[in-house]
Scaffold this active site. Sequence first.
Site, PDB file in Angstrom:
ATOM      1  N   ASP A 107       0.678  -0.771  -0.455  1.00 42.54           N
ATOM      2  CA  ASP A 107      -0.132   0.450  -0.003  1.00 42.54           C
ATOM      3  C   ASP A 107       0.907   1.564   0.023  1.00 42.54           C
ATOM      4  O   ASP A 107       1.697   1.691   0.972  1.00 42.54           O
ATOM      5  CB  ASP A 107      -0.733   0.242   1.537  1.00 42.54           C
ATOM      6  N   ASP A 108       1.169   2.030  -1.383  1.00 40.27           N
ATOM      7  CA  ASP A 108       1.803   3.198  -1.135  1.00 40.27           C
ATOM      8  C   ASP A 108       3.275   3.239  -1.547  1.00 40.27           C
ATOM      9  O   ASP A 108       4.159   4.193  -1.074  1.00 40.27           O
ATOM     10  CB  ASP A 108       1.307   4.612   0.165  1.00 40.27           C
ATOM     11  N   CYS A 156      -5.320   3.888  -4.465  1.00 34.61           N
ATOM     12  CA  CYS A 156      -5.620   2.705  -3.480  1.00 34.61           C
ATOM     13  C   CYS A 156      -6.901   2.201  -4.408  1.00 34.61           C
ATOM     14  O   CYS A 156      -5.974   0.726  -4.113  1.00 34.61           O
ATOM     15  CB  CYS A 156      -5.978   3.052  -2.057  1.00 34.61           C
ATOM     16  N   ARG A 178      -7.193  -1.532  -6.267  1.00 33.01           N
ATOM     17  CA  ARG A 178      -7.959  -2.351  -5.524  1.00 33.01           C
ATOM     18  C   ARG A 178      -9.156  -3.503  -6.929  1.00 33.01           C
ATOM     19  O   ARG A 178      -9.351  -4.408  -6.806  1.00 33.01           O
ATOM     20  CB  ARG A 178      -8.270  -2.577  -4.547  1.00 33.01           C
ATOM     21  N   LYS A 221      -6.582  -5.292   3.726  1.00 32.41           N
ATOM     22  CA  LYS A 221      -7.335  -4.242   3.836  1.00 32.41           C
ATOM     23  C   LYS A 221      -8.115  -3.716   2.128  1.00 32.41           C
ATOM     24  O   LYS A 221      -7.758  -4.557   1.132  1.00 32.41           O
ATOM     25  CB  LYS A 221      -6.337  -3.080   3.115  1.00 32.41           C
ATOM     26  N   HIS A 267     -11.391  -1.962   0.929  1.00 30.80           N
ATOM     27  CA  HIS A 267     -11.374  -0.546   0.587  1.00 30.80           C
ATOM     28  C   HIS A 267     -12.056  -0.435  -1.095  1.00 30.80           C
ATOM     29  O   HIS A 267     -11.339   0.350  -1.739  1.00 30.80           O
ATOM     30  CB  HIS A 267     -10.176  -0.149   0.447  1.00 30.80           C
ATOM     31  N   HIS A 288       1.989   2.742   3.413  1.00 24.80           N
ATOM     32  CA  HIS A 288      -0.001   3.415   4.205  1.00 24.80           C
ATOM     33  C   HIS A 288       0.808   4.883   4.964  1.00 24.80           C
ATOM     34  O   HIS A 288       0.821   3.988   6.476  1.00 24.80           O
ATOM     35  CB  HIS A 288      -0.969   3.317   3.342  1.00 24.80           C
ATOM     36  N   ASP A 339       0.143  -0.917  -4.994  1.00 19.42           N
ATOM     37  CA  ASP A 339      -1.707   0.011  -5.358  1.00 19.42           C
ATOM     38  C   ASP A 339      -1.005   1.050  -5.619  1.00 19.42           C
ATOM     39  O   ASP A 339      -1.493   1.365  -6.918  1.00 19.42           O
ATOM     40  CB  ASP A 339      -2.397  -0.491  -4.672  1.00 19.42           C
ATOM     41  N   ASN A 340      -0.273   1.937  -5.468  1.00 22.21           N
ATOM     42  CA  ASN A 340       0.050   3.298  -6.736  1.00 22.21           C
ATOM     43  C   ASN A 340       1.461   3.765  -5.770  1.00 22.21           C
ATOM     44  O   ASN A 340       2.489   2.919  -5.447  1.00 22.21           O
ATOM     45  CB  ASN A 340      -1.121   4.416  -6.260  1.00 22.21           C
ATOM     46  N   LYS A 366       1.329   9.050  -6.431  1.00 19.00           N
ATOM     47  CA  LYS A 366       0.553   8.865  -5.960  1.00 19.00           C
ATOM     48  C   LYS A 366      -1.105   9.564  -6.356  1.00 19.00           C
ATOM     49  O   LYS A 366      -0.914  11.364  -6.223  1.00 19.00           O
ATOM     50  CB  LYS A 366      -0.467   8.363  -4.584  1.00 19.00           C
TER      51      LYS A 366
END
Length: 535
Positions: free
Chosen positions: A13-14, A51, A55, A108, A110, A205, A309-310, A371
Amino acid sequence: MAEQPNIILILADDMGFADLGCTGSEISTPHIDSLAANGALLTSMYNCARCCPTRASLLTGLYPHSAGVGHMGADLGTPAYQGFLRSDSATIAEHLRPAGYRTLMSGKWHVAGDFEPRNVDSWRVGDVDHPTPRQRGFDRFYGILDGATHFFSPHYMLEDDSRVQVFPDDFYFTDAITDKAIGMIEESVADDAPFFLYLAHTAPHWPLHAHPEDIARYDGVYSAGWDAIRTARHETMNDMGLFASNWEISRRDEDVHPWSAEKNTDWEARKMATYAAMVDRMDQSIGRLVAALKRLGQFDNTLILFLSDNGGCAEFMAEDGWAKFFPDKTHDGRQIVMGNRPDVMPGDALTYQSYDKPWANVSNAPFRLFKHYVHEGGISTPLVAHWPKGIRPDGARHAPCHVADVLPTILEAAGVPYQKEVGGHAIQPCEGESFLPLLKGGDWARSQPIFFEHEGNAAVRAGRFKLVRQHSADWELYDMEVDRTELHDLAGRGGRQERDLVAQYQDWAQKVGVEDWDRQLPKLLKAWGLQSVDG
């Protein structure tokens, strides 16, 4: 039919492109690096810049707008922007479960609408517009429904269909979701069933939270500052021959001052050390997962995919910005100091900070932006793939791929068809393309262009060319084979190729329901109760 492989999809994540050892980082990631060295490393995998759009696309094999998450969780009034997975999309789990797979998720979610972290009693978990993983094909679930959480003291977690409200003193989210995932795998193996595990991390993240011993491993590492670290990563990439070409590094972001002008050097170095510790701990957890697979005799026939994810996140955790959306007390009543304050060192449970734009610029080396944006810094992730029975270790692969391609790749590896109907709903045709031949070492190229849109930031990648723009700005054009760092704009000189890319983007945007961001933004601010928002 040959024995079906187990499949593990791990999402960071991130995490920026340059945050792994196998992509030039000084952060210790030996377990991920080993998977890359003994499998495949894709250097041109693209995500959706944020994010939950990523996903949604990853889970469904569709572009995020087609899946219902064209922006984030807020319902902005159209099917493309409803904020949760559409009923005419199907998740990887919904495709695999009819074929006998145990479908497991830890981490996660989301992709289930908007939630208010400071008002969890108002949550409508399980409603049609707030579906849980268990309602979208997963047999087991442990984790969070919204987009971020306190690593030591989560504000809302579920185990299957029940809320988790008691946490041990040594709780840490990255460790906990891995422990649960291993337990789920053990149950599946005991029942002699192939499994699909979606392990969706929140690391790295914000908030910056890590074990003290992990932070200590990076004490002093970042005192050289962001300029030196970014340059060192780029030089390491070039020495490794990571890419097909050694592109020039993009300039330091124009909003970032040189390290020599920074007044709070100890605080800044501690922020990046904490971030590094979060990536390090995630890698440690992947090592424990791999060890469990070997112990259970499942390692050789398990396809493991790892990506982010980014790109790195430039959001500033101001007390009156993003931080104000989250609880300011731990579950046992201790007060949290919210926001990026130089007088408070990040890392422990009573802080809530982010690493901010200068270090995100390091994470995304050698690329531009972050991001949210669809320049390379926002959408580029390495994809690591490992499957001893199915992938021949053969170095890096450079063909452009998209997260929507992951679902058809998994289905082809498993020998499972794409479902045309799920739960009485006709499912849209898959928009991704399987890149399994690429993983197996063959020649492969996507037959269709790759499209992007997020908050008015837009792009199309077709072959060697990429057309891209920031919201409200002019189109830019780059030859990605000679200039993937997007430094030499060819706009206005691309002739028919450029006009065709513009037309293709416009056709795609109309097809999937892209809305003008200037009209969507007021709806979003109203949904969030804001006049404006930072980040």
